[in-house]
Design an enzyme around this catalytic site. Structure first.
Site: not given
Length: 295
Positions: A108, A274, A104-105, A149
């Site tokens: 990144r 997820h 997820d983040r 979101h």
């Protein structure tokens, strides 16, 4: 705490990061995503620690790490800044190079680290994301509804902070549950859930999590678009695990979105929503343990 891991606090420039560590061997850094923290790795980190020196930081703004106020251009929570935090953490721990696996983040942050600090990463692992600019560019109506979101959290402060802050535990529970394959909180430990709820209930950390998405919609997206136009590529191997019930699958061919960014790409899918590390931890271990162990 992750079983058998030891927590420490490491000052990395303008923030102090909470770090959990165990094992020995080649360093492997695990980076969590939203709305989680180091607890998301609790089912897989001990298995990796049997083979690697596993380091699990809370990103700035999450968990027990510092949560500074955002700035006007959202660089404070840009993935460039978060990647610089990880480089500073490696400096403080005396590590020249490491494998990095992000979800997820955290994924990144991981690929931005690979672009900005190519001489410090050995192999890159990504779980459940495609590049930020490409994700924005591939939105459909269905994906926009599922990933609402991205736009909600990126709204100017303090709108999302006030709305979530009115009932943070319910918002976190609803978010976690709705992104799982079985639409259930059962895959999350009581300790992890308590930590995620407490994190969202703290105004500074709630602001930071929203700032993370404000950066994604502005600073990070623009940086990705500029790098892609310039033909910048990730120099190290990348293995990408995507969930059949997750966000990248909604783009149609998620691995194809990574191809322009990397020369050595492999991918796999798993049956999960997820949160693959909690929903299907064995798939994560089976996918990445051989990959990071390869010469």
């Amino acid at each position: 705490m992750i079983a058998n891991f030891i927590q420490s606090f490491v000052t990395c420039g303008d923030v102090t990061l909470s770090v959990h560590r165990a094992g020995k061997g080649t360093p492997l850094i695990l980076l969590h995503g939203y709305p989680q923290n180091h607890h998301c790795w609790e089912k897989v980190a001990p298995a990796f620690a049997d083979h690697f020196d596993v380091i699990v930081p809370d990103l700035r703004g999450y968990g027990d790490s510092d949560a500074p106020a955002d700035d006007a251009d959202h660089s404070t929570y840009s993935k460039r800044q978060m990647a610089a935090d990880i480089a500073a953490l490696m400096d403080q721990l005396g590590l020249k190079r490491a494998h990095i696996l992000g979800h997820d983040r955290g994924g990144r942050v991981a690929y931005r680290f690979a672009l900005d600090h190519p001489d410090r990463i050995i192999r890159l692992g990504i779980i459940e994301i495609v590049p930020t600019g490409d994700f924005w560019a591939n939105w459909s109506a269905d994906l926009a509804l599922k990933a609402y979101h991205w736009t909600f959290l990126a709204q100017p402060a303090p709108l999302p902070e006030r709305m979530i802050g009115a009932d943070p535990a319910s918002y976190i529970d609803w978010t976690l549950q709705s992104w799982t394959l079985d639409k259930s909180l059962a895959v999350f430990s009581d300790t992890a859930l308590a930590s995620y709820r407490a994190q969202a209930a703290d105004p500074a950390h709630l602001h930071a999590m929203c700032a993370d998405y404000r950066a994604g919609a502005s600073f990070d997206r623009a940086l990705d678009d500029t790098d892609k136009a310039a033909g910048r590529r990730i120099a190290v191997p990348l293995h990408f695990l995507w969930a059949q019930g997750g966000f990248p699958a909604q783009t149609g061919n998620p691995a194809a979105l990574w191809q322009p960014w990397v020369d050595q790409l492999s991918d796999a899918s798993c049956i999960s929503g997820h949160f693959a590390m909690e929903e299907n931890p064995q798939a994560v271990i089976d996918s990445f343990l051989p990959y990071f162990s390869a010469n």
